[in-house]
Write a protein that holds these residues in place. Structure first.
Motif, PDB file in Angstrom:
ATOM      1  N   LYS A   1       8.088  15.566  -9.735  1.00 24.64           N
ATOM      2  CA  LYS A   1       7.377  14.305  -9.937  1.00 24.64           C
ATOM      3  C   LYS A   1       7.156  13.650  -8.581  1.00 24.64           C
ATOM      4  N   GLY A   2       5.968  13.075  -8.397  1.00 25.16           N
ATOM      5  CA  GLY A   2       5.651  12.402  -7.142  1.00 25.16           C
ATOM      6  C   GLY A   2       6.176  10.978  -7.144  1.00 25.16           C
ATOM      7  N   VAL A   3       7.102  10.701  -6.229  1.00 25.80           N
ATOM      8  CA  VAL A   3       7.692   9.368  -6.119  1.00 25.80           C
ATOM      9  C   VAL A   3       6.853   8.549  -5.137  1.00 25.80           C
ATOM     10  N   ARG A   4       6.328   7.404  -5.612  1.00 25.86           N
ATOM     11  CA  ARG A   4       5.462   6.552  -4.802  1.00 25.86           C
ATOM     12  C   ARG A   4       6.306   5.527  -4.036  1.00 25.86           C
ATOM     13  N   LEU A   5       6.258   5.620  -2.702  1.00 24.90           N
ATOM     14  CA  LEU A   5       6.991   4.693  -1.843  1.00 24.90           C
ATOM     15  C   LEU A   5       5.993   3.934  -0.973  1.00 24.90           C
ATOM     16  N   SER A   6       6.139   2.627  -0.940  1.00 26.05           N
ATOM     17  CA  SER A   6       5.157   1.771  -0.278  1.00 26.05           C
ATOM     18  C   SER A   6       5.430   1.641   1.217  1.00 26.05           C
ATOM     19  N   GLN A   7       4.461   1.071   1.919  1.00 24.68           N
ATOM     20  CA  GLN A   7       4.595   0.872   3.362  1.00 24.68           C
ATOM     21  C   GLN A   7       5.823   0.026   3.699  1.00 24.68           C
ATOM     22  N   ASP A   8       6.014  -1.089   2.980  1.00 20.88           N
ATOM     23  CA  ASP A   8       7.135  -1.955   3.352  1.00 20.88           C
ATOM     24  C   ASP A   8       8.480  -1.440   2.849  1.00 20.88           C
ATOM     25  N   THR A   9       8.472  -0.414   1.998  1.00 19.95           N
ATOM     26  CA  THR A   9       9.731   0.257   1.678  1.00 19.95           C
ATOM     27  C   THR A   9      10.330   0.842   2.944  1.00 19.95           C
ATOM     28  N   TRP A  10       9.493   1.491   3.742  1.00 19.40           N
ATOM     29  CA  TRP A  10       9.989   2.140   4.966  1.00 19.40           C
ATOM     30  C   TRP A  10      10.336   1.127   6.046  1.00 19.40           C
ATOM     31  N   SER A  11       9.567   0.053   6.161  1.00 19.02           N
ATOM     32  CA  SER A  11       9.933  -0.954   7.157  1.00 19.02           C
ATOM     33  C   SER A  11      11.233  -1.650   6.752  1.00 19.02           C
ATOM     34  N   TYR A  12      11.442  -1.831   5.437  1.00 17.80           N
ATOM     35  CA  TYR A  12      12.724  -2.357   4.963  1.00 17.80           C
ATOM     36  C   TYR A  12      13.856  -1.418   5.356  1.00 17.80           C
TER      37      TYR A  12
ATOM     38  N   LEU B   1      12.636   2.829 -14.839  1.00 19.70           N
ATOM     39  CA  LEU B   1      12.396   1.595 -14.089  1.00 19.70           C
ATOM     40  C   LEU B   1      12.076   0.465 -15.060  1.00 19.70           C
ATOM     41  N   GLU B   2      12.983  -0.502 -15.132  1.00 15.84           N
ATOM     42  CA  GLU B   2      12.795  -1.615 -16.049  1.00 15.84           C
ATOM     43  C   GLU B   2      11.797  -2.626 -15.472  1.00 15.84           C
ATOM     44  N   PRO B   3      11.172  -3.434 -16.332  1.00 15.61           N
ATOM     45  CA  PRO B   3      10.176  -4.409 -15.856  1.00 15.61           C
ATOM     46  C   PRO B   3      10.722  -5.387 -14.817  1.00 15.61           C
TER      47      PRO B   3
ATOM     48  N   GLN C   1       0.832  -1.203   0.000  1.00 16.71           N
ATOM     49  CA  GLN C   1       0.000   0.000   0.000  1.00 16.71           C
ATOM     50  C   GLN C   1       0.868   1.254   0.000  1.00 16.71           C
ATOM     51  N   LEU C   2       0.337   2.298  -0.606  1.00 17.78           N
ATOM     52  CA  LEU C   2       1.069   3.560  -0.681  1.00 17.78           C
ATOM     53  C   LEU C   2       1.248   4.158   0.709  1.00 17.78           C
ATOM     54  N   ALA C   3       2.485   4.534   1.044  1.00 18.03           N
ATOM     55  CA  ALA C   3       2.776   5.155   2.334  1.00 18.03           C
ATOM     56  C   ALA C   3       3.165   6.615   2.188  1.00 18.03           C
ATOM     57  N   THR C   4       3.875   6.933   1.108  1.00 19.60           N
ATOM     58  CA  THR C   4       4.432   8.284   0.978  1.00 19.60           C
ATOM     59  C   THR C   4       4.500   8.697  -0.479  1.00 19.60           C
ATOM     60  N   LEU C   5       4.162   9.952  -0.735  1.00 16.84           N
ATOM     61  CA  LEU C   5       4.418  10.598  -2.024  1.00 16.84           C
ATOM     62  C   LEU C   5       5.408  11.730  -1.759  1.00 16.84           C
ATOM     63  N   ILE C   6       6.629  11.550  -2.242  1.00 21.34           N
ATOM     64  CA  ILE C   6       7.641  12.596  -2.080  1.00 21.34           C
ATOM     65  C   ILE C   6       7.891  13.203  -3.445  1.00 21.34           C
ATOM     66  N   TYR C   7       7.658  14.492  -3.537  1.00 22.94           N
ATOM     67  CA  TYR C   7       7.844  15.178  -4.816  1.00 22.94           C
ATOM     68  C   TYR C   7       9.281  15.646  -4.937  1.00 22.94           C
TER      69      TYR C   7
ATOM     70  N   GLN D   1       7.701   2.489  -6.314  1.00 24.69           N
ATOM     71  CA  GLN D   1       6.712   1.836  -7.161  1.00 24.69           C
ATOM     72  C   GLN D   1       6.657   2.499  -8.531  1.00 24.69           C
ATOM     73  N   GLY D   2       6.984   3.789  -8.600  1.00 26.32           N
ATOM     74  CA  GLY D   2       6.943   4.545  -9.847  1.00 26.32           C
ATOM     75  C   GLY D   2       6.595   5.986  -9.563  1.00 26.32           C
ATOM     76  N   TYR D   3       6.506   6.793 -10.622  1.00 28.10           N
ATOM     77  CA  TYR D   3       6.104   8.192 -10.494  1.00 28.10           C
ATOM     78  C   TYR D   3       4.584   8.281 -10.540  1.00 28.10           C
ATOM     79  N   HIS D   4       4.020   9.049  -9.645  1.00 29.58           N
ATOM     80  CA  HIS D   4       2.569   9.137  -9.487  1.00 29.58           C
ATOM     81  C   HIS D   4       1.912   9.700 -10.753  1.00 29.58           C
ATOM     82  N   GLY D   5       1.087   8.877 -11.394  1.00 31.17           N
ATOM     83  CA  GLY D   5       0.347   9.326 -12.565  1.00 31.17           C
ATOM     84  C   GLY D   5       1.190   9.556 -13.799  1.00 31.17           C
ATOM     85  N   LEU D   6       2.420   9.039 -13.813  1.00 29.26           N
ATOM     86  CA  LEU D   6       3.329   9.280 -14.940  1.00 29.26           C
ATOM     87  C   LEU D   6       3.937   7.953 -15.416  1.00 29.26           C
ATOM     88  N   PRO D   7       3.147   7.091 -16.021  1.00 30.82           N
ATOM     89  CA  PRO D   7       3.667   5.776 -16.434  1.00 30.82           C
ATOM     90  C   PRO D   7       4.795   5.868 -17.456  1.00 30.82           C
TER      91      PRO D   7
END
Length: 626
Positions: A216-227, A462-464, A201-207, A449-455
């Motif tokens: 650009k909004g960088v999407r970082l997940s909940q377990d990114t921070w616990s890691y 970010l490669e597959p 799940q999304l935890a943070t959007l850091i622009y 996870q990627g840039y928010h709204g910018l596939p």
């Protein structure tokens, strides 16, 4: 590509979120000190107050429940626009415990960009520090239909507006009161919400503040921070008995990642984001550990050098001698450790170092509070000579490396095996490759996870299979130490076909010239290299006073004697460069480069395109054919 290198240790069985770690920390050490923070006193110095872990948790849970009472649900965005203060941290943890996602906004961000970030992120609530931050969105409320509430941390000076919807503005204290009532009705709301959180799940959007274009909004997940929390514990840079001084902007990923490590390790965090208070606070707080950016350490070094110069020729000679001894001692010690596994230096150098310690280093350590065990530098490259100086003076600076897209911390120098000039070794669980063109590629649990709204933008970096293209150029040693040589987009080629890495030249000049604040090397497609040079205002005005010169900063910079002074330092710089790297011409800028004028990002990175546009006439003057 080079062969992939991976960290020798791994992080497994991490919890889904930092909210889980917070609950564990509070249960384990409820009565230990968690935070220190300054409180203004009438007519005197600030008083430092504390929260225990249990007291902090009570505040965090009330904020979390208050957000739930406002209708905030998991992954919905809550923005914070505030300077670094303990309320920022407690609010961020409250957002996490509500299952929501924090959107970070630099308090220096102008109204237009603030509104863009809030709209782009879809933030439903803004935690605003004060009336100034509230004003940025109040005038543009019509462009923010999804912003349901603004919660003001410091409500002094906040006046009701006639067109504010009822309940649109409330104070942080009022939010906590609502939360306390919500907890009475639903006492398990925080623990239940935390238990239901998933790692993806999304935890943070850091622009990203960015050096060009819209952030650009960088999407970082909940377990990114616990890691990151578990990885910071594993690398053993910060210890449970440390007192960490935190002044970094928490809207920046470097500041944000420290919070995750703090919760896992459980040390004391002294929090005050006022940069002008650092020198005053250090002897009071007496921290053992501090993170910073190169510009801070450069200013400390230049400040010490300027004070020595003001003390007369003899004192300056002592400082310069001591600085050389510090660097030599650090180099010898690190090289010995690399070869033999044991740090040692020749007896003669050790004896000189002991004398220099009594004369210079001891006073420097006292200015840092007297207990500083280590500092960490990140966000930009630290000039090796600055690093060697501090290491030799007994304040080792452990340079690290990461990006917003990698949750800040991907590499760090081991405190037991510091190698100045590198950013250390990979964090546990990380993989690194060096591409054929020298670009550093990373893969691991800290990657966004990627840039928010910018596939499309995401696909570019970010490669597959998970490999992230950092945009930085580097070299990797056989034993896993990474050295950053430049930013890929900053490398340029002269018209003669020679590649130039401007960052390296700029860093050297800051060591050579004690009056330098910033150098910007120019030369892409040109016959030679030239430079814009901004001087440190305090240092150059101090020199001017000694020389009997009067006037403003701009007047002193324009003086012919100042130009002759800097010309000598440019000659010294050029003596150590390859012919095609040398600075043939330079211009002194009429002011320092700063965040307020848009020359630097809030994390103090140089915005080259902005500077080059603003000072284009000076640049063109340097390339006029004679």
């Amino acid at each position: 590509m080079t062969e992939t290198q991976s960290s020798t240790t791994s992080i497994s069985d991490r919890p889904p979120s930092v909210a889980h770690l917070l609950l564990e920390r509070v249960a384990e050490t409820p009565d230990l000190e968690a935070f220190r923070y300054p409180v203004a006193t009438e007519g005197g110095p600030d008083a430092w107050h504390s929260y225990t872990w249990a007291q902090a948790a009570q505040r965090v849970y009330a904020i979390a429940a208050g957000l739930m009472d406002l209708g905030i649900r998991p992954e919905e965005r809550v923005a914070i626009a505030s300077t670094t203060r303990v309320d920022w941290i407690l609010t961020d943890l409250g957002i996490m415990c509500a299952g929501a996602a924090t959107t970070t906004v630099y308090p220096q961000t102008n109204a237009e960009e603030t509104v863009f970030i809030l709209a782009d992120s879809g933030s439903r609530v803004l935690i605003a520090e004060d009336a100034t931050q509230l004003a940025k969105v109040r005038e543009a409320r019509g462009n923010l239909p999804g912003l349901d509430h603004v919660v003001v941390i410091d409500p002094s000076g906040v006046e009701p507006a006639a067109d504010d919807p009822e309940g649109w503005v409330l104070s942080l204290a009022e939010l906590a009161e609502r939360g306390a009532a919500y907890l009475e009705a639903k006492p398990d709301c925080v623990t239940d919400t935390t238990a239901a959180l998933r790692g993806d799940q999304l935890a943070t959007l850091i622009y990203t503040s960015g050096t060009t274009g819209r952030p650009k909004g960088v999407r970082l997940s909940q377990d990114t921070w616990s890691y990151m929390a578990l990885a910071i514990e594993a690398v053993n840079v910060v210890h449970e008995d440390d007192i960490q001084y935190l002044w970094l902007p928490l809207a920046h990923v470097f500041g944000k990642v420290l919070l995750a490590g703090h919760i896992k390790v459980g040390h004391v965090m002294a929090v005050d984001g006022r940069v002008d208070k650092i020198i005053e606070n250090l002897p009071v707080v007496k921290p053992t550990y501090m993170c910073g950016v190169p510009r801070i350490f450069e200013r400390v070094y230049n400040g010490v050098a300027a004070k020595a110069r003001a003390g007369g020729a003899a004192r300056l000679r002592i400082f310069n001698w001591s600085a050389d001894i510090a660097r030599a001692h650090a180099r010898a010690s690190q090289e010995s450790f690399r070869r033999t596994g044991k740090a040692s230096v020749p007896a003669g150098l050790a004896a000189k170092h002991a004398v220099a310690d009594r004369l210079v280093y001891k006073k420097l350590r006292a200015a840092f509070g007297g207990n500083m065990r280590a500092c960490v530098s990140g966000s930009a490259a630290l000039t090796p000579d600055i690093g060697f100086f501090f290491a030799g003076a007994g304040i080792p600076i452990l340079e690290g490396y990461g990006l917003t897209e990698s949750a800040a911390a991907s590499f760090i120098n081991p405190s037991s095996a510091l190698r100045t000039g590198t950013v250390g070794k990979a964090f546990p669980g990380n993989e690194v490759r060096i591409a054929e063109d020298g670009e550093i590629l990373l893969r691991g649990p800290g990657i966004m996870q990627g840039y928010h709204g910018l596939p499309e933008q995401t696909e570019k970096v970010l490669e597959p299979d998970g490999w992230f293209h950092t945009g930085d150029i580097g070299e990797l040693s056989d034993d896993g130490y990474l050295r950053i040589t430049d930013r890929k987009k900053d490398l340029f080629k002269t018209s003669g076909g020679k590649y130039v890495a401007p960052t390296e030249i700029e860093g050297r000049f800051k060591v050579v010239c004690p009056y330098a604040s910033t150098m910007v090397v120019i030369g892409a497609g040109r016959k030679y290299c030239a430079a814009l040079i901004a001087l440190d205002e305090a240092a150059i005005l101090g020199w001017a006073k000694e020389e009997g010169l009067t006037g403003s900063y701009a007047e002193i910079v324009a003086h012919e004697r100042t130009r002759r002074l800097i010309d000598g330092y440019v000659d010294t710089l050029n003596a150590g460069l390859q012919r095609w790297q040398t600075i043939k011409k330079f211009e002194l800028l009429p002011r320092e480069l700063d965040v307020e004028h848009g020359d630097l990002t809030p994390s103090l990175k140089l915005k080259r395109p902005v500077v080059e546009r603003e000072f284009e006439p000076l640049i063109e003057r340097m390339f006029v054919e004679q």
